[in-house]
Design a protein around this motif. Structure first.
Motif, PDB file in Angstrom:
ATOM      1  N   THR A   1      -9.152   0.983   1.718  1.00  0.00           N
ATOM      2  CA  THR A   1      -8.954   1.022   0.265  1.00  0.00           C
ATOM      3  C   THR A   1      -9.756  -0.044  -0.464  1.00  0.00           C
ATOM      4  O   THR A   1      -9.755  -0.079  -1.699  1.00  0.00           O
TER       5      THR A   1
ATOM      6  N   ARG B   1      -5.574  -8.190   1.889  1.00  0.00           N
ATOM      7  CA  ARG B   1      -4.163  -8.291   2.244  1.00  0.00           C
ATOM      8  C   ARG B   1      -3.835  -9.696   2.695  1.00  0.00           C
ATOM      9  O   ARG B   1      -4.530 -10.291   3.504  1.00  0.00           O
TER      10      ARG B   1
ATOM     11  N   ALA C   1      -6.164  -1.732   4.352  1.00  0.00           N
ATOM     12  CA  ALA C   1      -6.792  -2.618   3.371  1.00  0.00           C
ATOM     13  C   ALA C   1      -8.306  -2.433   3.374  1.00  0.00           C
ATOM     14  O   ALA C   1      -8.958  -2.427   2.328  1.00  0.00           O
TER      15      ALA C   1
ATOM     16  N   THR D   1       0.849  -1.186   0.000  1.00  0.00           N
ATOM     17  CA  THR D   1       0.000   0.000   0.000  1.00  0.00           C
ATOM     18  C   THR D   1       0.885   1.236   0.000  1.00  0.00           C
ATOM     19  O   THR D   1       1.942   1.255   0.638  1.00  0.00           O
TER      20      THR D   1
ATOM     21  N   SER E   1      -9.101  -3.196  -0.487  1.00  0.00           N
ATOM     22  CA  SER E   1      -8.234  -4.251  -1.009  1.00  0.00           C
ATOM     23  C   SER E   1      -8.157  -5.399  -0.023  1.00  0.00           C
ATOM     24  O   SER E   1      -8.589  -5.302   1.115  1.00  0.00           O
TER      25      SER E   1
END
Length: 408
Positions: free
Chosen positions: A385, A389, A382, A2, A387
């Motif tokens: 965003t 991980r 995470a 990140t 996303s």
């Protein structure tokens, strides 16, 4: 990986707890494989912006004047603030961060909130007790900063705090929705652990047993309460001197207090200690005491644990959330002078108990190592965003040297 823009209220070479925890967090994130830049405010908001490489990190320092209500200040803030926001947008274009992370909300938080709105980047806000412990009580006196914090937390993807106590203040006074915040405790650098007796003892105290207190010498830190408890001890059981290390506006009144209480001969004020002296002072102390009237967390407790020194800490604030009284420390009410004095007497009288408490704290301190704390932040990044991980990987990026440094 990140890309994180870390926006602390201040950063080294300035000295202080927020500066050190921000540095260690940034370096631990890099070690875990992330990319980090630090964007922080200048102590003098009229100074020109600067950029430098520190410990392998890009550090940008920008003027961040807090908006004011009088016309000259409004005009200056509008001109300087607009210029700073343009610079921050250029930094976003150059670095391409995925998340903005404010450590300790001040003017830096107000600018980060505005930048998040302009750029669409998710915002993480971490409270470090600034709403409770600011020496000037800025959140009581500045309507603008109060409003900025409320607005920032409302729009942030994630809000964290160093303790449940600090989160509760954000909920009760600044409109954080209950249950929305996350507690992530502060960390301590373990890679510089040198063992007992390391560092440089404070000048003039070699060979003398002493109780140590350390921090900014301000009223909220409760050093006057410690002096009262020290003076209330049975003189025959006062087998150690008292060292109050640090600088601040209350120093002279503490000297006068020690004299008035009749203990000036056993109380020492060495002033601000170097990092090496702090390490040595912690390791050489018979006891470490944190007598704060109010303490959002208490990083110095972790430093004492790392040094292998028994801890006495205040019950007011964050310490009861992680110190188990009677096992890895002793919790006291510093306003109860008799009980406070009795706790000090009992620990000075019982070396075996002191050693057991010190060992228990020393064993627990690894729970607060910066790699562990940084990983908790990484999971929140995470989430912010969107996303996923996996496990942390060693950094393949810039090499840097970062010895752990005590903070007060």
């Amino acid at each position: 990986m990140t890309r994180i823009a870390l926006l602390p209220s201040s950063y080294p070479p300035s000295l202080g707890g927020v500066e050190e925890l921000s540095r260690h967090l940034a370096l631990s994130l890099v070690d875990a494989g992330d990319q980090v830049e630090v964007w922080t405010s200048l102590p003098d908001d009229a100074a020109p912006e600067t950029a430098e490489i520190r410990d392998g990190l890009v550090v940008r320092r920008l003027p961040m004047p807090l908006p004011a209500t009088n016309w000259p200040a409004v005009r200056r803030t509008a001109i300087t603030g607009t210029r700073t926001l343009r610079s921050l947008r250029r930094a976003v274009a150059a670095f391409r961060p995925e998340v903005l992370h404010v450590q300790c909300f001040g003017p830096n938080g107000a600018y980060a909130t505005a930048l998040s709105g302009l750029s669409g980047l998710p915002l993480v806000i971490t409270l470090q007790g600034e709403t409770l412990m600011d020496d000037a009580d800025i959140f009581e006196t500045s309507r603008v900063l109060r409003s900025a914090l409320r607005f920032g937390m409302r729009g942030a993807s994630v809000v964290t705090a160093c303790s449940t106590f600090t989160l509760a203040d954000a909920e009760q006074r600044f409109g954080l929705v209950p249950g929305r915040g996350t507690v992530i405790p502060n960390g301590v650098a373990l890679d510089d652990e040198r063992g007992l007796g390391a560092g440089t003892a404070p000048v003039g105290l070699l060979g003398r047993p002493y109780i140590l207190a350390l921090g900014r010498v301000v009223e909220k830190k409760g050093f006057d309460l410690l002096l009262e408890a020290f003076a209330a001890m049975d003189p025959g059981r006062r087998s150690a001197d008292l060292v109050v290390a640090g600088a601040g506006p209350a120093l002279e009144s503490l000297r006068a207090c020690a004299a008035a209480l009749g203990v000036a001969g056993q109380v020492h004020f060495p002033g601000r200690l170097s990092r090496d002296e702090v390490t040595g002072a912690m390791a050489g102390a018979t006891l470490f005491v944190m007598p704060s009237r109010l303490e959002p967390f208490g990083i110095v407790v972790l430093e004492a644990w790392k040094a292998g020194t028994a801890v006495v800490a205040t019950v007011h604030g964050g310490p009861p959330e992680f110190v188990h009284s009677g096992r890895d420390g002793v919790l006291v009410d510093p306003f109860d002078t008799a009980a406070f004095a009795a706790a000090l007497e009992l620990l000075l009288d019982d070396p075996a108990r002191r050693r057991a408490i010190a060992l228990a704290g020393h064993q627990r301190v690894r729970e607060f190592g910066w790699p562990t704390i940084a990983e908790r932040y990484r999971q929140l990044y995470a989430r912010a965003t969107g996303s996923e991980r996996g496990g942390s990987e060693p950094s393949g990026g810039l090499q840097h040297s970062h010895q752990g440094e005590p903070v007060s």
